[in-house]
Design an enzyme around this catalytic site. Structure first.
Site, mmCIF file in Angstrom:
data_model
loop_
_atom_site.group_PDB
_atom_site.id
_atom_site.type_symbol
_atom_site.label_atom_id
_atom_site.label_comp_id
_atom_site.label_asym_id
_atom_site.label_seq_id
_atom_site.Cartn_x
_atom_site.Cartn_y
_atom_site.Cartn_z
ATOM 1 C CG ASP A 161 -1.649 -1.328 1.360
ATOM 2 O OD1 ASP A 161 -2.448 -1.644 0.470
ATOM 3 O OD2 ASP A 161 -1.400 -2.060 2.337
ATOM 4 C CG HIS A 189 -3.119 -5.221 3.408
ATOM 5 N ND1 HIS A 189 -2.735 -4.331 2.430
ATOM 6 C CD2 HIS A 189 -3.373 -6.388 2.767
ATOM 7 C CE1 HIS A 189 -2.756 -4.950 1.251
ATOM 8 N NE2 HIS A 189 -3.147 -6.198 1.434
#
Length: 333
Positions: A161, A189
């Site tokens: 990410d 996440h």
């Protein structure tokens, strides 16, 4: 100078898409450095045993100079014996029509078995990175069943990410991604994560400049940018008909490399680590923070100013993680 002793690196789910992209990177020195020999331990389920054999054949055929051995097995004890680094890619994916609780129940049993094997057979001070989703909560389960592995040695992957955030900024500004740094992924996440560029900078010919100053578009930064990073995994599945594998493998290498070899001076990265209560995040969650690494240890970057917008986003993703934790523990009961 004497050659280094090989490090043993475990990849679970090694015959899958991410595993297939990851093992050659490790064998090439991308994860632990160009002078670090490795012995790869690859684990997969019985169903994938033949495919795993094929991956082993390919590793041998690629003649990687750093690769000093390959263990390909469906036996969790054999896979975990003596490993210095464990990359936990294998997990039970969420399928259509499945509730979160169903996925969690499946993963609790997988991570319980793998944690017990690591606990009993891994090398002392083994570093563990959980990639399989729900990554933060899988890491928490692993920690629960491997009590002798220090909590500071168990982490989950939010570097993917983090790298996605750097990529979006570099595209927006038309700059090299290597010139963008210090984006932060806070939290889970999942699509509740908070990609934060309030502290990020870009190297320009006239010195480092804040991303906020260069982008000058709060609407994009607080809206489309965040949504794009949060939803990037889903967008890749839609385009590729498969989940991100190459980028996940590459970011797993980045995560371990920085953890083992250290982050560059003045640069921080995002890692899902055990919260000590920093930034008002409840202790006992595995939450993504900005960290620096040195001497094989990570440290949460302290003292960053947090505005009200960020605070709300950080609290929302912490709330989701608290709920996931409660769900996971109810599956243990």
């Amino acid at each position: 100078m004497a050659a280094k002793e090989p490090m043993r690196v475990l990849v679970t789910g090694a015959a899958g898409q991410i595993g297939y992209a990851l093992v050659p990177m490790i064998a090439r020195g991308v994860m632990l450095g160009a002078d670090q020999p490795v012995i790869l331990h690859m684990l997969d389920i019985e169903f994938a045993a033949e495919a795993l054999k094929g991956v082993k054949m390919e590793l041998i055929d690629a003649a990687f100079p750093l690769l000093k051995g390959v263990v390909a097995t469906t036996d969790v004890v054999e896979a975990c014996t003596g490993v210095n680094v464990a990359v936990m890619v294998g997990g039970f994916p969420r399928k259509e029509g499945m509730e979160r609780k169903d996925v969690m129940t499946k993963n609790v049993s997988i991570y319980k078995a793998q944690a017990s094997a690591l606990e009993a057979h891994a090398a002392p001070n083994c570093k563990v990175l959980v990639v399989a989703n729900p990554a933060n909560t899988n890491a928490l389960i692993l920690k629960e069943f491997a009590p002798s592995i220090p909590e500071k040695n168990i982490s989950c992957l939010t570097r993917l990410d983090h790298n996605r955030a750097l990529g979006q900024i570099s595209e927006r500004l038309g700059v090299q991604v290597s010139d963008v740094k210090n984006a932060i992924i806070w939290g889970n996440h999942s699509s509740s994560q908070y990609p934060d560029v309030n502290h990020a900078t870009v190297k320009t010919p006239s010195g480092e400049k804040p991303v906020l100053e260069l982008v000058q578009d709060d609407e994009w930064l607080n809206g489309e940018f965040i949504a794009t990073v949060q939803q990037r995994g889903a967008a890749i599945i839609k385009a590729r008909k498969l989940s991100s594998a190459l980028s996940a493998a590459s970011s797993a290498c980045d995560h371990i490399r920085d953890w083992v070899l250290g982050t560059a001076e003045g640069t921080f990265v995002s890692m899902g680590v055990y919260s000590d209560g920093s930034y008002g995040v409840p202790a006992g969650l595995i939450y993504s923070f900005p960290v620096t690494c040195s001497g094989g240890e990570w440290t949460i970057v302290q003292g960053l100013p947090i505005d009200e917008f960020s605070r709300k986003k950080m609290d929302a993703t912490a709330q989701e993680l608290s709920e996931e934790k409660a769900l996971a523990y109810s599956c243990l009961a």
